[in-house]
Design a protein around this motif. Structure first.
Motif: not given
Lengths: 529, 532
Positions: A117, A119-121, A423, A426, A431, A529, B6-8, B10-12, B15-16
């Motif tokens: 849930s 960190g999937n991306l 990443y 993080i 944060k 998504y 899309d909890p990610d 902020f991660i992606v 810091y691109v």
């Protein structure tokens, strides 16, 4: 987002189409020709080329299917006598076949990433940008991505509790490439405990024997036997020949370039002892063909006792045992079994890599890819992966020896490391901390020793590509950098192996687990998504 | 992809920068693995051989003879035709090459020298020059952009990480420098540093020095000279209340003049001993007899040449006069506007307009010169992402015949798709509901950019035009790849491509001039860094 990432990664792979390719390219072209021209009973007998078919039957079927498309590109490609044939169309077709089959890997990665849930991306990104896979598949030329895709499909089914499907896909995988046999014990233990025993217990110690379900066992057995029957059935009359091709024990303990495993130390110690003996005038049997000389053949150690295949198997099995026993216990708990399975898979691959017979350096992918999946599931695993992503991928560098590729290798690795090193932390750190401190220092969370070791790799890279040539050693000792790389990386892999075996980390009562518990619970209910 | 699920994100997003930067470098390495222009094509080879030959000449002949035809320096074979700084750069690289691999720069003997190690060395020199001059300049400009934008106006395109990566992934310069083989990154990097000193630091002296250095690396930087001249001149007139205005004007002007003359003399001193030398060098730099254009260029003259054979009607001198006149006319609106209604924001636009006018109308234009227009556009992209993207894609497309000749089709396709994908990722990061086709919609892009908004009809018109323009590019590209032109017109497709691009460039010239005229006057004052 996913589509764009896919396009970027695929575009990078397309760059490599006309670049350097290894002999594996010719190997696969030859297999196309063999499967296309000969009848099934000759596939494993043909010796027109020295690159004989040594993958299991399903892979041969795959090559047969590909060969029909290949004919459309260039009919000369599938002629057996066209050895070392590489027309422009042949290259294009072969490269495209890898790139397109890689979508299986991406789909598999996507399926597995969906379970997470948070960190999937990220895990998807880490999986698809794996530099080792890109180097081995798209520059060196192999079909590993596709195979790992099948593995991920199997894992995804396992996480969904579709154990029969998982077994089915894994059996398929075994019949595509038999190196995954090293992972088979994990599957056996897991399926036995989690599927054949229907009742789960919380403490993981008691296994209620009364809950053993013969029906489930039969289901599994039938599936696996069906797949194997389908695969080996047509070859029933020539099984010994097929197996002789699949398991060539004539090849020697280590590959031409020593894989960074336990035997690299062993060979290295042997070399040192040999030199010392010569110095002190103790007579030893010296052999001309050195192990780093590039020839694949049986090798006798000069001083230390020569290792037989049986020894390596015993060592591998013994080293896997603790992890498997642990999995048996943890597999009882529905909450932990998925994670334990993934970790056990990594560990057993590591053991096989450390002690296996004739291990290729490419086999390190079998550690890195499951480990990268784990990296989003726990702090400990994330730390392991940050460490191993450097060591493991660096150890693949000698595979692509042309100097021209150095820049590409370095930047492929650095891009991936950036993703991992920026990443991953993080994901675990709040944060707020990041804005104050530089993220780079926070991240690795590696110990000083580990950082020192990783810095050593930079020095090693510098030595290999600059200093070694300036010292003029490349003429007299051309294989020295290879040996140093393999021994140095072996040190790192060995360290990882010892660390990951640390029993406290696996303990049920450990407070690490409670932290991990939260992550685990999110394991199932998620949306991509 | 909505924000909530899309909890990610902020991660992606935050810091691109680092992965994106390394991706841009990786793309450069990948393109560099392809063969350079003129590889294995005797007797003249290509730009790679020219650079190698300059190393050979500068290492082995005295500085005075670099631009002269002597027994050791045959100007007919890739004679040096770039200004002195370029020659010094060659000398520096040549000395390193001489140390590493002396055969590669042996006088005369090394002509057409090709070896794996030498190629690797040359590719590394471009890569490191790129990193040192160009990447740093882009990074500084982009950091500055985010710092001065207030939080409410901060769009995704103005974030340091996104803007840097989009700028660095621009396919044109990657393909020409790392694929075709040239050192445009050095002159363009110096030029960007000059721009940075004007736009961000307001240090006019440094800007002047850097611009003169850029000009001394490649004379093509003259395309950018007018905006610098008018902007700096206008700044001299800005009065400060407690000083006498005339004295102040003279003081400021003298400072700039000294900077220009000082830099010029420092760069030219080792080469020049008499006026004759200067004239000889200038003659090398501006060869009038080479004709109004070479090959097929997407400018007005080349397109007009289809209907009227210019070379038969006018001789070279008349042609030069016509070119000068028309160029001046085309860039006057923009320059005068910059002078009389000065505004810092206009500066980059003026750079675009003037260089585009030069590209369209001036004499001796190469198809690669479009990079001189494209680089200011990459800097302008955060302000007007839609049109800039359109321009940048088209500028890359206009070089298609050249890239096809070099065998760089595959890198062109890959680099462009990486560029577009990253652009699309940037749109995702804006938090709007976007998919991969949102790039085509002017409405979405401007919404994400939070800048100006035209009315709805104009937006629709823009989107449609962009779509059909892309279609045209794809069709022409496919045509030049697959269709065999009729024997009497062997250059059919290059010509069609250049005319197609030329039409677009005229449209862009009008559009960007309009954008510039729209902006109000605003005297440059020290910008405040917004506290976020």
């Amino acid at each position: 987002m996913i589509l764009e990432l896919l396009i970027i990664v695929t575009a990078v792979k397309i760059y490599f189409i006309p670049l350097y390719r290894s002999t594996d390219f010719e190997v696969h072209r030859n297999w196309l020709a063999v499967t296309n021209n000969l009848t099934i009973d000759q596939w494993y007998h043909d010796t027109t080329s020295k690159w004989t078919l040594d993958y299991p039957p399903f892979f041969a079927w795959l090559e047969l299917a590909l060969s029909y498309i290949a004919k459309m590109f260039d009919p000369a490609m599938v002629k057996i006598e066209n050895l070392d044939y590489a027309s422009e169309m042949t290259v294009l077709f072969q490269r495209l076949s890898v790139i397109i089959l890689d979508f299986v890997y991406m789909y598999g990665a996507f399926r597995c990433a969906r379970f997470i849930s948070r960190g999937n991306l990220l895990v998807f990104l880490i999986l698809i940008t794996n530099p080792g896979l890109i180097m081995v598949d798209h520059i060196h030329f192999q079909y590993n991505g596709f195979l790992f895709g099948v593995l991920f499909l199997s894992m995804a089914n396992l996480f969904e509790n579709n154990c029969v499907y998982a077994a089915f896909w894994f059996a398929m995988l075994l019949n595509l490439k038999h190196i995954f046999l090293y992972m088979a014990p994990v599957y056996v233990v897991y399926l036995l405990r989690a599927y054949c025993f229907t009742v789960s217990s919380k403490d993981g110690v008691h296994t209620p024997w009364y809950s053993f379900s013969v029906v489930n066992l039969i289901k599994l057995a039938a599936t696996v036997l069906f797949v194997f029957g389908l695969s080996f059935g047509p070859f029933i009359n020539q099984l010994p020949q097929v197996f002789a091709r699949l398991f060539p024990f004539k090849r020697g303990l280590s590959h031409a370039y020593w894989a960074p495993n336990f035997w690299a130390f062993y060979n290295f110690a042997d070399k040192i002892l040999q030199h010392l003996c010569l110095k002190f005038g103790i007579p030893v049997v010296t052999q001309e063909a050195s192990m780093t000389g590039g020839l694949v053949q049986e090798y006798q150690h000069a001083v230390l006792p020569t290792i037989t295949p049986a020894t390596t198997f015993v060592l591998t099995a013994v080293s896997m045992m603790p992890a498997l026993v642990k999995l048996w216990h943890l597999g009882a708990d529905t909450k932990y079994r998925s994670l334990s399975f993934a970790r056990c898979l990594t560990l057993c691959s590591t053991c096989a890599f450390m002690f296996g017979w004739h291990v290729h350096e490419k086999a390190i992918l079998m550690i890195l890819i499951p480990l990268s999946y784990l990296s989003v599931l726990g702090k400990m695993d994330a730390r392991f992966y940050t460490f191993m992503s450097v060591v493991g991928h660096y150890s693949l560098f000698p595979l692509l020896y042309p100097k021209k590729l150095l820049q590409i290798k370095i930047f492929l690795l650095l891009t991936h490391l950036c993703i991992v090193f920026y990443y991953l932390p993080i994901l675990y750190e709040p944060k707020t901390k990041l804005s104050r401190k530089s993220a780079f220092l926070l991240v690795p969370r590696l110990t000083a020793l580990q950082i020192l070791y990783l810095c050593g790799l930079i020095g090693l890279c510098f030595y290999e590509n600059v200093l070694h040539i300036f010292l003029g050693l490349d003429k007299t000792l051309p294989f020295l950098p290879l040996m140093i790389t393999s021994v140095y990386c072996a040190l790192g892999v060995f360290y990882f192996w010892v660390q990951s075996l640390d029993p406290t980390d696996w303990k049920f009562e450990n407070k690490n687990v409670t932290a991990r518990k939260e992550l685990l619970i999110q394991f199932r209910d998620s949306a991509f998504y | 992809m909505s924000k909530r699920t899309d909890p990610d994100k902020f991660i992606v997003t935050k810091y691109v920068l680092y992965p994106g930067l390394l991706l841009a470098l990786l793309v450069r390495c990948c393109v560099a693995a392809y063969p350079y222009s003129g590889r294995g094509a005797p007797p003249m080879f290509g730009d790679f051989e020219a650079q190698r030959h300059w190393q050979e000449v500068t290492v082995h002949t005295p500085a005075r003879d670099w631009y002269r035809n002597t027994t050791h320096n045959d100007l007919q074979y890739w004679g040096l035709d770039y200004p002195p700084l370029s020659a010094y750069h060659s000398l520096l690289l040549g000395l390193v090459a001489d140390w590493l691999e002396p055969e590669s720069v042996r006088l005369f003997a090394s002509r057409g020298y090709e070896s794996e190690t030498h190629e690797t060395f040359m590719r590394w020199t471009v890569f490191l020059s790129d990193l040192y001059f160009y990447v740093t300049a882009v990074l500084c400009i982009c950091i500055h952009m985010e710092r001065v934008t207030s939080k409410s106006e901060l769009s995704v395109f103005k974030r340091t990480d996104v803007s840097t990566v989009i700028c660095l992934l621009y396919p044109g310069i990657i393909l020409i420098d790392h694929g075709h083989f040239q050192y445009n990154c050095v002159s363009l990097g110096l030029f960007l540093w000059a721009t940075f000193f004007i736009v961000a630091i307001e240090n006019d002296i440094m800007a002047t020095i850097f611009f003169v250095l850029a000009l001394n690396y490649k004379q093509m930087e003259l395309y950018h000279a007018l905006p610098f001249f008018f902007y700096l001149l206008r700044k001299c007139f800005i009065t400060v209340t407690n000083e006498s205005s005339m004295a102040h004007l003279i003081y400021r002007f003298t400072k700039l003049a000294i900077a220009v003359i000082g830099t010029f003399s420092a760069v030219w001193y080792p080469l020049v001993h008499s006026w004759d030398d200067v004239l000889q060098i200038l003659h090398r730099l501006f060869p009038i007899k080479r004709g109004v254009f070479e090959d097929k260029v997407s400018n007005v003259w080349c397109s007009a040449n289809v209907f009227v054979k210019l070379k038969h009607v006018y001789n070279n001198e008349e042609m030069v006069r016509m070119c000068v006149m028309s160029t001046l006319v085309a860039c006057m609106p923009s320059c005068l506007d910059l002078f009389f209604r000065i505004n810092r924001k206009k500066f980059v636009l003026c750079l675009i307009n003037v260089s585009l006018a030069f590209f369209l109308f001036s004499y001796q234009v190469h198809e690669k010169s479009i990079l001189l227009v494209a680089i200011p556009v990459t800097i302008y992209l955060p302000d007007d992402p839609f049109t800039s993207l359109w321009f940048l894609l088209l500028s890359t497309f206009s070089m298609l015949p050249l890239l096809l000749k070099d065998g760089l089709l595959l890198p062109l396709l890959c680099t462009s798709s990486i560029y577009l994908s990253f652009y699309s990722i940037a749109l995702h990061l804006s938090g709007l509901e976007t998919n991969i086709f949102s790039v085509l919609s002017a409405n979405t892009v401007y919404e994400a950019a939070k800048t100006k908004s035209y009315n709805h009809v104009v937006m629709k018109l823009f989107s449609t035009m962009f779509f059909f323009s892309l279609q045209g590019m794809i069709l022409l590209g496919l045509g030049s790849l697959l269709v065999k032109p009729p024997p009497q017109y062997p250059d059919l497709f290059p010509l069609l491509i250049s005319m197609y691009s030329c039409l677009h460039f005229i449209f862009f010239l009008i559009y960007f001039t309009y954008c510039q005229l729209q902006l109000p006057m605003c005297l440059p004052v020290q910008l405040k860094v917004k506290k976020n």
